[in-house]
Design an enzyme around this catalytic site. Structure first.
Site, PDB file in Angstrom:
ATOM      1  N   GLY A  20       0.830  -1.193   0.000  1.00 30.92           N
ATOM      2  CA  GLY A  20       0.000   0.000   0.000  1.00 30.92           C
ATOM      3  C   GLY A  20       0.869   1.249   0.000  1.00 30.92           C
ATOM      4  N   CYS A  21       0.300   2.358  -0.472  1.00 34.15           N
ATOM      5  CA  CYS A  21       1.093   3.582  -0.622  1.00 34.15           C
ATOM      6  C   CYS A  21       1.511   4.135   0.741  1.00 34.15           C
ATOM      7  CB  CYS A  21       0.325   4.616  -1.435  1.00 34.15           C
ATOM      8  SG  CYS A  21      -1.371   4.910  -0.883  1.00 34.15           S
ATOM      9  N   TYR A  22       0.540   4.309   1.646  1.00 31.30           N
ATOM     10  CA  TYR A  22       0.899   4.785   2.983  1.00 31.30           C
ATOM     11  C   TYR A  22       1.901   3.839   3.639  1.00 31.30           C
ATOM     12  CZ  TYR A  22      -2.958   8.239   3.423  1.00 31.30           C
ATOM     13  OH  TYR A  22      -3.797   9.315   3.301  1.00 31.30           O
ATOM     14  N   ALA A  23       1.638   2.531   3.489  1.00 30.38           N
ATOM     15  CA  ALA A  23       2.495   1.541   4.140  1.00 30.38           C
ATOM     16  C   ALA A  23       3.933   1.684   3.674  1.00 30.38           C
ATOM     17  CB  ALA A  23       1.969   0.134   3.858  1.00 30.38           C
TER      18      ALA A  23
END
Lengths: 347, 347, 347, 347
Positions: free
Chosen positions: D158-161
Site C-alpha cells: 500500500g502507498c501509505y504503508a
C-alpha cells in the site's frame, strides 16, 4: 553513434533551465552537460541545492561562467536560460568563438524594431547586434526546421507565442483567415511562466483561488506572433491571464474564416501542415485539448470547434510552458540542428 | 420595521441553496426561513449534516416539501434552488396559490423558443407554462428593477450570464458596439458552478492543475445573454472554461466599438449606467478586476482596456458565481421586490 | 448603546490587519477605525490599493502613525498588526498614555525567559519591558476572560498556539493526560500564516502540489503552548507544516490518557469546559472537524477519536488562522474588554 | 539482451494502472504490454480515451480479460491494478496456469487474520486462498528482494504503508525504538490515493482549500505496517489525512529512541540500511524531504530531526503515491523478479 556532443547550460537554477538540465542529463547523444552560473557564490555550488528533486543522483556542480571555460571544456553548444539583457550582452562573443547557442530568452527573437522596443535593449541598433541578429533563426521547428539545421544561434520562442503560432500558422499560411475581422487569442498560463522571482504577484495567496488578466495589448510575446504569422498589429489581440496552477498554457483563439468551411476541411488543413511532426497533436472534433493532456510532455495539442455557419472558428491549443514552451523546444531545436531524431531525449 | 417576511428554501443542500440559506438566516427583515427538501429521508434531516460549517449554531431541520406545508407555514416567498425540470413542474401551482417565487434555476429565463430548446422542457409550449412565463421577470436588478418590484415570479439569472450581460449592457444599449464585427466572451468559472454532483468531470484530480474549455457555441446561458442584450445568435460567441478553483467567474470580453472613443468616455458610459447601483463596481484603467476581489461578495466588478486605435476594447468582468451569480442576486431581487435597501443582508 | 468606541489599527495592509479592519468596519459598537501605517508614502495612501476587494465602498485612507495622532483622534484602543520588534518598541509609551492595546504580534506573549529567547528581543530584560509585561494578559478568552476584561494590554495568541491550547486545555487542566508519555501536535497551516512577504518559500510554485514540515522542535509558538498548558518542554512536540491552501489550520494532536476513559466522558469534559463559549464547537464522534468547516469564521472546532484501549486519544482541532488565529480573536478580546457580547461583529 | 518479456495489465484505466502502463510502454526489457479490461464495452476501446495524454502515440487497445487470452498471448507476467475482491477471485487460477502476478491491490498483503478482517474477504480462510497466500511475497524490495526474485506472486505494498515502513524499518530492526512509548505516523496523501471514483469526498469543492483526517485507528494499511515492522497493534498509531493536491504522500513519524543517540548515528543507521538501494534517498539534517522532491519519481525520501535530548525523533518520509507507492514499485518488483537493474524503466 559518433562522439557525443558537449553542451553547457547557463541559468540552470531557473525553472526552464532546470527542466532543460534534466532532459540534457538523459539525452543519449550528449556528454554530461556543463552547468554554469553567473557569479561565484550565488545560487549555491550544486544544482541539487536549488532543486532537491535532484538529490542523491550524484553531484551537479555549478561552475562560474566564462567564455574561456566554455572553450577549455570543448563546449559545442551553449543553452542560455538567462535574462534577456544578459543574453544580449553575452551572445556576440560566444558566437564569434564558434560555439553554437540556443537562447531561451527573448533577446534575438524579433526582427521588427517596433516590436523589439518593448524589451528596451540599449544596443538594439548597434552593428554587433545586427550581425548576431542576421545569424539568428526563430526556433520553432514546425515552421523553420531547414533554417534551424544550420543556424549558429537559435532564438527559442516564447511560451505563449508557441501556443498561438502553432495553432494559427496552418490557417493563416493557407490564407483561410479573414484578417480584417481580427484574430483574438485569450491565453492562460501557469505561474512558472512568470519566473522564479518571489514577487507580490507570485505569492501563493495572490494566485490561489484567483484568475487575473494582465499585459492586455502589450505583452512582449505579441511581437513574435505578429512576425511569425505575418500579421499587422491591429489584426491580433492577445490577452494573457495568470492561472492558479504551476505550469501549462491553454490558448483559446477566435478567428473568422475567409470562406465557409467544414470541420473536416479544417482538420485536414491541420493534419497536412503537421504531417510527420512528432510534437504536435491534432484533435478531432468534438474533443478539445486540456492543459493536463500535454503536461510534462513536449506536445502542442490543437483542437477546434466550428460554428454552424462554417465561418466562426474557436481553436484551443495547449502546451506545457516549461517544455514545448521552453526547455523541450530547446532540445527539439538541438535535435534538428544536429540531424538527430526530433524526439530524442524528449519521450 | 413591519412584521418580518416568511421565506422558504427548497434545495438548501446544493451549493447555491446553502449560500442562500446562510444569507437569509442573517437577513434582518426575515423570520427564520423554512428549509425544505424534496423527499423524505434524502440528504439527512438537518442542513448541518450536509454543511458542517453550520454546526453548533442550533438546528436547521429540513422538512419534506409540499405546497400545503408552505401555506400552513404562512410562507410569503419561496426560493427554488432546484433542477430546471422540478422548477418547471412546481411553479405553476405555487404561483397560483399566491406565494411569490424566486427561481434560481433556468426554468423561466428564456422567452425565445429556439433558445429554450437547449433545456428540452417537455411542456415548453403548454398553456400553463405560457401563463407562468408571462408573469416571470428576468431577475437582473441593474436592468429590470421596476419590473422585479411587482413580479410574482423572478427568474434568477445564470452565473455566466450575469457576468457577461452586466459588462456589455451599458455599451450595447448605448449602441456603441459594432455588432457586425462580433462580440466574444471568453469566460472562466470555478467548479461550484458545475454543481455538487460527483462526476468524473468534478473529481479533484480531473480539475486540479488543469484548465478546459467546454460547451463552445452551445452553453445554456448563451440564450439569456442574447435575449437580454438584444443580440442575434451570430453576434456573440461565448466560451466557458472550467478553472481549478472552488468559486468565482472571470469573463474576458472582446468588442469593436462602432466609433472611436477614449477610455474616459467608456468609463463614463459605465459609471452613468451603474450610478447608484450598490453591487456593480467600475474600475478605472489601468486597473482590472481579478476573481479574488469579488469573492465572497455580491459585487460584479467591471474594468476594461482600450487599444490605441480607440476601437478595440477588452472588458474584464468578475463575480462570485454563488453570490452575484446565484444566491446573492436572489436576495438582491428579494430586496427589490419588497422595497428594501438593495444591500440588505448582503454586506 | 453608549457612545461608540474609537479604535485604530497599525498594520492594516498585512493579511491579519486587513481581516481585522474588515471586521472593525462593520462592528456595531465602533466608530470608523483610524487606519495607520508606519511610514509616509509606504503601502499607498488607501487600504483599497493593497486590497482591491475594498474598492468602491468609499475611502480607507492610511495615515502616518504617531502617538500624537492617536491622542488627537481620541483613540481608546489600538490594534497592532505589526512585526514583533516594532510592537516591542512602541507599546511602552502607548500604554503609558492610557490607550489600551491589543497586540497581534508575539511581543508580549511569553513570561518565561528561555521561551522568549527565540524572538531575540534586545530589550528583554529591561525594566520598561518588565513593566509592560506585568500588565499584559494572554488573550485567549476561553481561558482568561476575567483578566482580559481589565487589561491595559492584550497579547493576542499565535495562530498555531490557539489551535493547540484550546484542544488540550480541557484535558490537561483536568489532569487527564499522562504527560510522561509525551504529547504531540502535528499541525498544518495555510500560507497566509507565513505572512505577506514574497519569499522563495511563499512563491506559488514552491507551495502548490506540495507539503513540507518546518521548524521542528523550535517554532516560536511552542513557548506559548507550554506556558499556557503548564507543560515542561520535553512534554510536548510541535511540528508545523505548510499546506497548499491560502488559510486554515488543522492540528492533529496525540495524547495518552492517564486512565482509561470512554468517548462519552471525553466529550463531556470538552463540553463542560466550553459551556457557554460561543466560539468553540465540540464535535461528537465519529465526526471530525475539517479546515473548510471553520474557514471564514471565528470558530475553533474540536473533535476526537479514542482508541479501543480507552487510553490513546487523537484530537483534531481546526481554526481559520486569520480569524480565530488572529483578527477574529483580537475582536473577541475587545468584546470581552468592553463587556460586549463575545460574538459582536463576528457573525 | 534475451527475448523480451510479455506482460499484461488488467485495470489500466485507473490512476495506478495508467502510470504503470506508461512505464511498461517504455521499459526496454518488455514487449508492448497487453492491456486488458474487465468487461466488454466498459471504459471505451482504447486507453487514450480514458487518458487523452496518450493521444497521438498510436493505439492502446483494451481487450476483454480472460485467462485463455493471457495464455494465447504468451503472457509471462500479469499486473493487477484491480479492486481487492477481483484480485482475490482471479489470482488462484492465474497462478496455477504458471503466469506470475504482481498485484497492486491489498488482496494478498496480510498474513494475520485479524489484520485481514478489515477487507472482509469472504474466502479468507479457504484452502485455495491459503495456498496462494503461501506463495505471495510482500513486494517491498528494500526489505524482501531475495524472496521477490523467485516469487510467483507479489503483493505490491500500500502507498501509505510504503512511506511508513521504509522510514521505520532501519530503526525498528536495529531495536533502536522504545516501542513502549508508542510510535505515531501522521500521514498526508494527495487525492489520487482515494482512487478515480467520483464521490462526494473526491469532488473538487470538497477537497480544495481543505484538509481532513480520516480512518483514524482503522485504515487498511495499518495491518501491513504492523506485520512488516513486527509491531503490536497498540505500538503504532496511524492517522491518514486527505491533502488538496493530486498526488504525493508525506508521513511525519514520531518515535522515542530506546537510548540516547546523535543525529550522526541515526543518519548512519539509515545510510547503512539503504546502502546500494537505488530508490531511497536519505537526507542529512537539517534538510527535510518535501512532497515536490519525489513527485513523478520512484524515490522514497527520508529525513529526520532529533531533539536536543537525543531521544525524541521526528522522521519525515515522502513518496509519489502512484509511483513508489504503487506503479513504480510494481516495476521495481518486476526488475527484481527478473534479475534486471532495479532502476530499469524508472529513470
Amino acid at each position: 553513434m559518433a562522439a557525443k556532443l558537449k553542451s553547457a547550460v547557463l541559468g540552470a537554477t531557473g525553472y526552464a533551465g532546470f527542466e532543460l538540465t534534466r532532459i540534457l542529463l538523459r539525452h543519449p547523444a550528449l556528454q554530461k552537460p556543463l552547468l554554469m552560473k553567473r557569479e561565484t557564490g550565488s545560487s549555491g555550488q550544486d544544482l541539487a541545492e536549488a532543486f532537491p528533486a535532484l538529490s542523491g543522483n550524484g553531484g551537479y556542480p555549478l561552475e562560474p561562467f566564462s567564455i574561456e571555460k566554455l572553450k577549455q571544456s570543448g563546449v559545442d553548444l551553449l543553452f542560455l536560460a538567462t535574462p534577456h539583457d544578459l543574453s544580449r550582452s553575452l551572445v556576440p562573443e560566444i558566437v564569434r568563438s564558434g560555439i553554437r547557442v540556443i537562447d531561451l530568452s527573448g533577446a534575438w527573437r524579433l526582427r521588427t524594431e517596433s516590436h523589439r522596443a518593448v524589451y528596451g535593449f540599449e544596443d538594439y541598433d548597434s552593428k554587433v547586434a545586427h550581425e548576431v541578429m542576421d545569424q539568428a533563426v526563430y526556433g520553432l521547428p514546425e515552421l523553420h526546421d531547414a533554417d534551424i539545421a544550420g543556424a549558429p544561434i537559435i532564438a527559442n520562442p516564447g511560451c505563449y507565442a508557441t501556443s498561438v503560432i502553432l495553432a494559427l500558422a496552418p490557417l493563416v499560411r493557407a490564407d483561410l483567415v479573414d484578417r480584417s475581422r481580427g484574430i483574438i487569442s485569450d491565453s492562460k498560463s501557469g505561474v512558472s511562466g512568470a519566473g522564479k522571482d518571489a514577487t507580490p504577484r507570485t505569492h501563493f495567496v495572490s494566485v490561489a483561488d484567483n484568475l487575473s488578466a494582465y499585459g492586455v495589448f502589450k505583452h512582449r510575446h505579441l511581437g513574435e506572433m505578429l512576425e511569425q504569422l505575418g500579421l499587422a498589429p491591429e489584426e491580433l489581440i492577445f490577452t494573457p491571464h495568470l492561472l492558479p496552477i504551476p505550469r501549462g498554457i491553454l490558448s483559446t483563439i477566435y478567428v473568422h474564416l475567409s470562406h465557409t468551411m467544414t470541420a473536416a476541411e479544417i482538420e485536414s488543413c491541420y493534419r497536412k501542415f503537421f504531417a510527420n511532426r512528432r510534437w504536435v497533436r491534432v484533435f478531432s472534433p468534438p474533443r478539445l485539448p486540456e492543459i493536463q493532456y500535454s503536461l510534462h510532455s513536449n506536445f502542442c495539442d490543437i483542437g477546434f470547434c466550428l460554428a454552424d455557419d462554417g465561418r466562426r472558428l474557436v481553436i484551443v491549443s495547449c502546451i506545457d510552458n516549461l517544455l514545448k514552451g521552453a526547455a523541450g523546444q530547446a532540445v527539439q531545436n538541438m535535435n534538428v540542428m544536429y540531424g538527430w531524431n526530433e524526439a530524442e531525449g524528449l519521450q
